[in-house]
Design a protein around this motif. Structure first.
Motif, short mmCIF file in Angstrom:
data_model
loop_
_atom_site.label_atom_id
_atom_site.label_comp_id
_atom_site.label_asym_id
_atom_site.label_seq_id
_atom_site.Cartn_x
_atom_site.Cartn_y
_atom_site.Cartn_z
N UNK A 187 10.17 68.72 21.36
CA UNK A 187 9.69 68.78 22.74
C UNK A 187 9.07 70.16 22.96
N UNK A 188 7.87 70.16 23.40
CA UNK A 188 7.22 71.44 23.69
C UNK A 188 6.75 71.45 25.13
N UNK A 223 15.86 65.44 31.68
CA UNK A 223 15.43 65.35 30.29
C UNK A 223 14.69 64.05 30.03
N UNK A 224 13.49 64.13 29.52
CA UNK A 224 12.72 62.90 29.26
C UNK A 224 13.38 62.07 28.17
N UNK A 282 4.69 62.07 27.41
CA UNK A 282 4.51 63.34 28.09
C UNK A 282 5.06 63.25 29.49
N UNK A 283 5.39 64.40 30.04
CA UNK A 283 5.91 64.48 31.40
C UNK A 283 5.18 65.62 32.12
N UNK A 284 4.47 65.29 33.16
CA UNK A 284 3.79 66.32 33.94
C UNK A 284 4.78 67.02 34.85
N UNK A 331 2.88 70.86 31.37
CA UNK A 331 3.22 69.56 30.82
C UNK A 331 4.29 69.71 29.75
N UNK A 332 5.27 68.82 29.79
CA UNK A 332 6.25 68.71 28.72
C UNK A 332 5.79 67.60 27.80
N UNK A 333 5.68 67.90 26.51
CA UNK A 333 5.08 66.99 25.54
C UNK A 333 6.08 66.61 24.46
N UNK A 334 6.10 65.36 24.12
CA UNK A 334 6.86 64.90 22.96
C UNK A 334 5.97 64.99 21.74
#
Length: 1000
Positions: free
Chosen positions: A126-127, A117-118, A38-40, A199-202
């Motif tokens: 990716x959501x 981009x993570x 995840x990426x905050x 949050x960007x979530x994998x």
């Protein structure tokens, strides 16, 4: 034919339409934090622009120049960061009620943020997830419109897999007023912005799209049954402590320890798929309504609850995790066992904490339409098909996100949105997804859709009738109309169904300003009748927003402080909590702790009865101790050997032999205190006091010390009576010792409390009686005139007679003050006799006593023996105990957001008001009195609207009161009970006295 050209026409834009309520949003699901990446996107570096209305979208291009935009932290509210102003309304909408349309002047916040981009570990989607945005927003990524959503306090997710690049620009437009605003009129600040996490979530391939933990408990066998629903072929559930390793979807029954708010036993497990591992916090418990009672694990539950808005005095609803933990610990440490998430789902993390530390939770939907009451509920969404999808959407999102929390024992559909068929559809929606918890909705007065009958601000007398199942409830205000429209058959059917349901006071004890009073009476009734299962005090915290004056003084703003038009805001009604805005406890919070304490002590001859009020646990986690004090000094102390006390049982313990012998003196200064404290650290440190009781030891009055009067001395213009001098013409007290006395008179006035002022007359409460304050003003208690009738020497006493009354009326008080010098002239005894004349019976007096204004500011501290350490009033005194206390005069004051009567100490036997050298005045009761000490008068306190308006004078103002009326809860609820009112009867004399003594 007329040639007409329409240059502008207001019409519902996409953000105003009632349908669709979102575009491209993913299906709601249970929230979890797995081992997936995840990426905050929480950051102080979001670019932000505020427009006064909705303008054309011009900012979504990747190369758009936003360098001149401001920076804004996410999460936050833009109005708390220098962009626009917050608005507070209690009931009202701050715009024309014309659903679904909203004003042209519609603050619009545009956000931009860039991220790289993570680099996810593995393939998948990716959501992006928004946990809270007020009130409507649209999302773009790299110039591509992704979707939009409303529902401010609910999460939404979007799939952005196909639109990611190496460098990404996210653009968000947030509009303050939308159709969703009509569903969010929730007695709070309107605070637009992205205020929860982004949050960007994998979502790895073969991850768990959703899961549902079912963990029931059979209290008759002690076994729990676990089943975890999760789609997917390769999903396993493991719980090492229970040796569980099974496929998701399978069920297993085995011996477990149950979860409850009293013992929050969680088992740590894992839901594993090929794509991720999800931690599980499993609490086995069963919720049911059986035999007319709400039960958990077979036990009837008494809710000692509090309503909690999410609020921080500087950050609004952008509440951080540390503050949430502080809230949960504060709730637990003050003997609450339950919280209602008024009036929307809270942050998911708050519910995690409730699971961990143990609280019963009523999870409430993001829905309230109170403002429709001003238009007779016309077009109210609860009864309109245009709003059905929106309400079902909000209900589903709440249930899906929160369904795995064992702390949630009751779903609430919303608050104060009147009635209609949509309420039934929402209830059916919940039950079709989760039949393991009951459903509640307060405005379902007939009980047609709710499993529990609830009501708010119900008078204790009515609650007792409900407890007996003898209520004659037919509503109030617009409710009566609704009941009157029922057919006789429906009325009989619904009344029968309602009387079979348990009752919860979903809101009571309105904690606005000084108060609420009368909580002990509520609790006694709740505990008396099995049908009554407690309630939830309104509310946890004052919502004052921290502000600073030009000269650097801090105050807390409320409605109207930001330019809201007159008649559209709720004033300081937003400050109605048990905590001040900075989370400092109010005196009422300590009173609640004492009323809710789970252990009750009763002294019975030479035995001590210890009653366990917990619903499910014994008292083995507590230590019991006692101490014997004489005038606040510990003489002896020890431990009590208490056998195991099961839930809702009582044991008898022998008293220490020391206490079986009567001790004491004429001042009754011997007190015995017993306490129950935590035996080990949990949600509070080891030794935290959970419960206490205090008893005076039997004493015999000492009458051998007869008063010896000292001769008074008459001079040219003055009369000396011991350490005091008086004006010989009017009997005015001039000096006491070396201290000048500016004023001394009979005092009836107190600065009206919020409960004296009363609440707003609303569509809900059209029959509210006139509040105390209005009656006091009408009676002229704020303008009492004092006439000196005579000044006489009677033996060795100075006797001054007065008549006190208000202009216009003929009712008055005939007051006689008798001054005598005692102790060889070292002290002054003051005797007061008051005889009311004509009719006072319709009036509750604010206070009755003597006000002294000393012409000195050198006095700094108060040392007293009496109830303390906090303030107390006749119906608000459960938390105070007899002892020797000390405070500065500044510490003596309670800084209510709106200044009002505060600081009264009761049952004071003596008080020393002294300077830093110990010099000053001692007041001794005959036998006791009420005391307040201030740097300002009650009139100055009455006039002030902010604490910053109270400027300390160079005087010391002391009230020595015979009586001070109770507080009640009339800001929203019942007033002062008769037994706590100070009421005069014509011709019936009241007599009291006190002694003034010089110190130093």
């Amino acid at each position: 034919m007329t040639d007409r050209q329409v240059l502008y026409q207001h019409h519902p834009a996409e953000h105003e339409n009632t349908q669709p309520w979102s575009k491209s949003a993913l299906k709601p699901r249970a929230w979890h934090e797995s081992d997936a990446d995840r990426l905050s996107l929480n950051s102080p570096d979001w670019r932000f622009r505020l427009s006064p209305t909705v303008i054309p979208v011009d900012f979504t291009a990747v190369d758009y120049d936003d360098s001149k935009w401001d920076k804004l932290v996410v999460p936050s509210h833009w109005v708390l960061n220098g962009h626009g102003k917050p608005i507070y309304t209690n009931l009202e909408y701050p715009f024309v009620v014309d659903p679904p349309r909203v004003p042209t002047e519609n603050p619009t916040g545009d956000y931009r943020y860039s991220f790289i981009k993570p680099q996810w570990s593995g393939a998948g989607r990716t959501i992006i997830r928004f946990d809270g945005v007020e009130s409507w927003f649209k999302l773009w990524l790299n110039e591509v419109e992704i979707g939009w959503s409303s529902g401010s306090r609910l999460p939404v997710e979007f799939d952005i897999t196909d639109h990611l690049s190496e460098n990404n620009i996210i653009c968000v437009r947030v509009i303050q007023w939308s159709a969703g605003s009509y569903l969010e009129d929730q007695d709070q600040w309107w605070l637009p912005g992205i205020f929860r996490d982004v949050t960007v979530l994998h979502r790895p391939n073969n991850c768990a799209d959703d899961h549902f933990v079912h963990a029931s408990y059979d209290y008759t066998t002690g076994k729990g049954t676990l089943k975890v629903d999760c789609e997917g072929e390769f999903t396993r559930v493991t719980v090492p402590e229970l040796n569980i390793d099974m496929h998701a979807g399978d069920s297993i029954t085995l011996d477990v320890e149950p979860w409850s708010a009293e013992v929050p036993r969680l088992y740590r497990g894992t839901l594993a798929t090929d794509g991720e591992h999800i931690p599980l916090n499993i609490g086995f418990r069963t919720v049911e309504i059986r035999d007319g009672n709400f039960r958990v694990n077979g036990a009837v539950i008494l809710f000692n609850g509090v309503n909690r808005h999410e609020f921080h005095c500087e950050r609004g609803r952008a509440v951080d995790k540390e503050t949430m933990l502080q809230d949960v610990l504060t709730i637990k440490r003050n003997n609450f066992n339950a919280v209602r998430t008024s009036h929307y789902p809270p942050s998911s993390h708050f519910l995690d904490l409730c699971d961990e530390y143990g609280l019963w939770v009523v999870d409430e939907g993001d829905y309230e339409t109170h403002g429709f009451g001003f238009v007779d509920w016309r077009k109210n969404p609860s009864d309109s098909p245009a709003w059905t999808d929106a309400l079902i959407n909000r209900t589903q999102r709440m249930v899906e996100r929160d369904k795995n929390h064992p702390s949630i024992v009751l779903w609430s559909l919303g608050n104060e949105a009147y009635r209609g068929f949509n309420i039934g559809l929402m209830a059916n929606c919940v039950r079709s997804r989760d039949s393991s918890r009951p459903v509640h909705y307060e405005n379902d007065w007939t009980g047609e859709h709710s499993d529990i009958w609830t009501h708010m601000y119900t008078w204790p007398e009515e609650i007792e009738r409900i407890g007996k199942r003898e209520e004659t409830f037919d509503g109030y205000g617009y409710q009566k109309r609704e009941v009157s429209l029922l057919t006789e058959a429906d009325r009989v059917r619904l009344e029968k169904s309602r009387r079979e349901k348990p009752f919860i006071a979903i809101e009571y004890g309105h904690s606005m300003g000084n108060g609420p009073g009368g909580l002990l009476e509520y609790q006694q009734i709740f505990e008396k009748y099995p049908r009554l299962q407690g309630g939830f005090i309104w509310e946890f915290i004052d919502h004052g927003l921290k502000q600073t004056t030009a000269d650097g003084k801090t105050f807390y703003a409320y409605g109207g402080d930001f330019g809201e038009p007159r008649g559209t805001h709720g004033g300081n009604f937003v400050c109605d909590g048990l905590l001040f805005p900075d989370r400092t406890p109010s005196p009422a919070l300590l009173d609640v702790k004492a009323v809710f304490q789970p252990v009750v002590f009763t002294l019975d001859d030479k035995k001590l009865l210890i009653r366990n009020k917990y619903d499910l646990r014994d008292l083995s986690h507590l230590r019991f101790s006692w101490r014997l004090e004489k005038y606040g000094e510990v003489v002896e102390q020890g431990e009590l050997d208490v056998p195991k006390v099961k839930a809702r049982h009582t044991v008898t313990v022998d008293l220490p032999s020391t206490l079986t012998t009567a001790r004491g003196d004429s001042k009754a200064g011997w007190w015995w205190t017993v306490t129950a404290t935590l035996d080990g650290a949990t949600w509070a440190p080891d030794g935290h006091e959970v419960a206490w009781a205090q008893y005076p030891l039997p004493h015999s009055e000492n009458t051998s010390n007869k008063a010896v009067l000292t001769s008074l001395k008459i001079g040219n213009d003055t009369v000396s009576v011991g350490p005091a001098t008086f004006d010989s013409t009017f009997g005015k007290l001039l000096t006491f010792g070396s201290i000048g006395v500016e004023d001394s008179h009979l005092d009836l006035w107190r600065a009206p409390t919020d409960n004296d002022i009363g609440g707003p007359i609303t569509p809900d409460w059209p029959e509210v009686s006139a509040p105390n304050r209005d009656k006091w003003y009408t009676a002229g208690l704020d303008r009492i005139q004092n006439r000196v009738d005579s000044v006489e020497k009677v033996g060795e006493s100075l006797v001054v007679k007065y008549t006190d009354g208000a202009a216009i009326y003929d009712r008055c008080l005939r007051t006689t003050m008798t001054y005598e010098a005692r102790d060889e002239g070292r002290s002054l005894h003051v005797g007061v006799s008051i005889i009311p004349e004509n009719d006072w019976s319709d009036l509750q007096l604010p206070r009755l006593g003597i006000r002294l204004t000393l012409d000195t500011k050198s006095l700094e501290r108060v040392k007293w023996f009496g109830l303390g350490p906090g303030e107390a009033y006749p119906d608000l005194r459960s938390s105070v105990r007899m002892g020797a206390w000390e405070k500065s005069i500044d510490e003596w004051q309670t800084p209510y957001v709106m200044p009002q009567e505060n600081g009264n100490r009761m049952d004071v036997q003596y008080a020393d008001i002294v300077d830093d050298q110990g010099q000053g005045v001692r007041i001794e009761g005959d036998p006791h009195f009420n005391l307040t000490v201030r740097r300002w008068t009650s009139e100055q306190l009455t006039a002030a609207k902010r604490v910053t308006e109270l400027e300390p004078s160079d005087k010391t103002i002391i009230n020595i009161d015979y009586a001070n009326s109770g507080i009640g809860s009339a800001s929203c609820g019942p007033g002062v009970a008769d037994k706590y009112r100070t009421v005069l009867k014509a011709g019936e004399a009241m007599r009291f006295g006190f002694v003034l003594r010089t110190l130093g």
